[in-house]
Design a protein around this motif. Sequence first.
Motif, PDB file in Angstrom:
ATOM      1  N   ASP A  43      -8.546  11.738   1.777  1.00  0.00           N
ATOM      2  CA  ASP A  43      -7.974  10.486   2.438  1.00  0.00           C
ATOM      3  C   ASP A  43      -7.745   9.405   1.326  1.00  0.00           C
ATOM      4  O   ASP A  43      -8.505   9.120   0.467  1.00  0.00           O
ATOM      5  CB  ASP A  43      -9.003   9.674   3.318  1.00  0.00           C
ATOM      6  CG  ASP A  43      -8.752  10.130   4.820  1.00  0.00           C
ATOM      7  OD1 ASP A  43      -7.630  10.977   4.963  1.00  0.00           O
ATOM      8  OD2 ASP A  43      -9.379   9.782   5.554  1.00  0.00           O
ATOM      9  N   LYS A  44      -6.648   8.819   1.530  1.00  0.00           N
ATOM     10  CA  LYS A  44      -6.338   7.589   0.511  1.00  0.00           C
ATOM     11  C   LYS A  44      -6.304   6.481   1.444  1.00  0.00           C
ATOM     12  O   LYS A  44      -5.835   6.564   2.751  1.00  0.00           O
ATOM     13  CB  LYS A  44      -4.677   7.693  -0.031  1.00  0.00           C
ATOM     14  CG  LYS A  44      -4.849   8.839  -1.148  1.00  0.00           C
ATOM     15  CD  LYS A  44      -3.304   9.053  -1.900  1.00  0.00           C
ATOM     16  CE  LYS A  44      -3.412   9.896  -2.756  1.00  0.00           C
ATOM     17  NZ  LYS A  44      -4.148  11.305  -2.531  1.00  0.00           N
ATOM     18  N   TRP A  52      -3.208   2.017  -3.287  1.00  0.00           N
ATOM     19  CA  TRP A  52      -3.776   2.867  -2.635  1.00  0.00           C
ATOM     20  C   TRP A  52      -5.270   3.173  -3.248  1.00  0.00           C
ATOM     21  O   TRP A  52      -5.187   2.829  -4.657  1.00  0.00           O
ATOM     22  CB  TRP A  52      -3.268   4.435  -2.508  1.00  0.00           C
ATOM     23  CG  TRP A  52      -2.689   4.939  -3.628  1.00  0.00           C
ATOM     24  CD1 TRP A  52      -1.362   4.998  -4.290  1.00  0.00           C
ATOM     25  CD2 TRP A  52      -3.722   5.806  -4.649  1.00  0.00           C
ATOM     26  NE1 TRP A  52      -1.501   5.641  -5.274  1.00  0.00           N
ATOM     27  CE2 TRP A  52      -2.700   6.135  -5.513  1.00  0.00           C
ATOM     28  CE3 TRP A  52      -4.830   6.085  -4.564  1.00  0.00           C
ATOM     29  CZ2 TRP A  52      -3.088   7.221  -6.647  1.00  0.00           C
ATOM     30  CZ3 TRP A  52      -5.390   6.686  -5.564  1.00  0.00           C
ATOM     31  CH2 TRP A  52      -4.429   7.472  -6.758  1.00  0.00           C
ATOM     32  N   SER A  65       1.779   3.192  -3.947  1.00  0.00           N
ATOM     33  CA  SER A  65       2.126   4.047  -3.004  1.00  0.00           C
ATOM     34  C   SER A  65       3.559   4.451  -3.417  1.00  0.00           C
ATOM     35  O   SER A  65       4.364   4.001  -4.331  1.00  0.00           O
ATOM     36  CB  SER A  65       2.321   3.337  -1.612  1.00  0.00           C
ATOM     37  OG  SER A  65       3.344   2.493  -1.565  1.00  0.00           O
ATOM     38  N   TYR A 132       0.437   9.774  -6.743  1.00  0.00           N
ATOM     39  CA  TYR A 132      -0.875  10.019  -6.471  1.00  0.00           C
ATOM     40  C   TYR A 132      -1.537  10.865  -6.935  1.00  0.00           C
ATOM     41  O   TYR A 132      -2.863  11.153  -7.080  1.00  0.00           O
ATOM     42  CB  TYR A 132      -0.682  10.656  -4.959  1.00  0.00           C
ATOM     43  CG  TYR A 132      -0.055   9.798  -3.806  1.00  0.00           C
ATOM     44  CD1 TYR A 132      -0.581   8.640  -3.538  1.00  0.00           C
ATOM     45  CD2 TYR A 132       1.083  10.022  -3.252  1.00  0.00           C
ATOM     46  CE1 TYR A 132       0.403   7.538  -2.871  1.00  0.00           C
ATOM     47  CE2 TYR A 132       1.864   9.413  -2.171  1.00  0.00           C
ATOM     48  CZ  TYR A 132       1.464   8.108  -2.204  1.00  0.00           C
ATOM     49  OH  TYR A 132       1.899   7.273  -1.110  1.00  0.00           O
ATOM     50  N   GLU A 154      -3.519   6.533   5.930  1.00  0.00           N
ATOM     51  CA  GLU A 154      -2.033   7.126   5.530  1.00  0.00           C
ATOM     52  C   GLU A 154      -1.376   6.954   6.839  1.00  0.00           C
ATOM     53  O   GLU A 154      -0.196   6.405   6.674  1.00  0.00           O
ATOM     54  CB  GLU A 154      -2.118   8.522   4.853  1.00  0.00           C
ATOM     55  CG  GLU A 154      -0.732   8.683   4.439  1.00  0.00           C
ATOM     56  CD  GLU A 154      -0.967  10.100   3.513  1.00  0.00           C
ATOM     57  OE1 GLU A 154       0.230  10.466   3.201  1.00  0.00           O
ATOM     58  OE2 GLU A 154      -1.971  10.623   3.352  1.00  0.00           O
ATOM     59  N   TYR A 157      -0.693   3.484   7.533  1.00  0.00           N
ATOM     60  CA  TYR A 157       0.256   2.667   6.358  1.00  0.00           C
ATOM     61  C   TYR A 157       1.531   3.190   6.677  1.00  0.00           C
ATOM     62  O   TYR A 157       2.499   2.337   6.623  1.00  0.00           O
ATOM     63  CB  TYR A 157      -0.250   3.513   4.954  1.00  0.00           C
ATOM     64  CG  TYR A 157       0.583   2.836   3.876  1.00  0.00           C
ATOM     65  CD1 TYR A 157       0.653   1.380   3.536  1.00  0.00           C
ATOM     66  CD2 TYR A 157       1.493   3.727   2.871  1.00  0.00           C
ATOM     67  CE1 TYR A 157       1.568   1.081   2.373  1.00  0.00           C
ATOM     68  CE2 TYR A 157       2.350   3.271   2.208  1.00  0.00           C
ATOM     69  CZ  TYR A 157       2.237   2.128   1.860  1.00  0.00           C
ATOM     70  OH  TYR A 157       3.133   1.668   0.877  1.00  0.00           O
ATOM     71  N   ASN A 158       1.644   4.422   7.216  1.00  0.00           N
ATOM     72  CA  ASN A 158       3.524   4.968   7.468  1.00  0.00           C
ATOM     73  C   ASN A 158       3.774   4.239   8.703  1.00  0.00           C
ATOM     74  O   ASN A 158       5.051   3.632   8.546  1.00  0.00           O
ATOM     75  CB  ASN A 158       3.189   6.305   7.502  1.00  0.00           C
ATOM     76  CG  ASN A 158       3.173   7.189   6.401  1.00  0.00           C
ATOM     77  OD1 ASN A 158       3.630   6.465   5.351  1.00  0.00           O
ATOM     78  ND2 ASN A 158       2.541   8.245   6.768  1.00  0.00           N
TER      79      ASN A 158
END
Length: 165
Positions: A43-44, A52, A65, A132, A154, A157-158
């Motif tokens: 996981d970020k 991140w 990111s 990343y 994530e 965030y998306n």
Amino acid sequence: MAARVLRRAIHQQVYLQKLLSSNIRICRSNVRLISTANRLLSDKLFSDKHEWVTVNNNVGTVGISDYAQDKLGEVVFAQLPEEGTELEKDDEIGVLESVKAASEIYTPVSGVVVSSNQAVEDDPTLVNKSCYNEGWLFKLELTNSSELEGLMSEEDYNTFLKTLE
């Protein structure tokens, strides 16, 4: 004799059902454990400023990111924090300059810088090539791990990125 064979068959069926049921529960538990472990390891967590962080043994690795590096364009200069610098969440800690613009870097969590990515300072395009992995920016020892709870997964965030378009 037929009754004995029938009883034996029933006992075997009951035994097999118990064994199968037990193994299914064990398999489901193991799948949950593996799934949770993989999620935690990979996981970020993201800030709304497009940084991140991943955490391993109370040390956070921070970068920008893919969205941020794409919007920034080809990075030509990186100024990263020095080792030993004490940071508070959302502090401005460096700059990435591209052919398009300059962008401040903020820390998504509080901590003390334990290292900066010298490879990025030497070749800032690493941020574009591998934001990343090789393009991480700095590592810090967390001083307030509860701040991680305020960051986005994530998936979140998306979803956040869709509101920006």
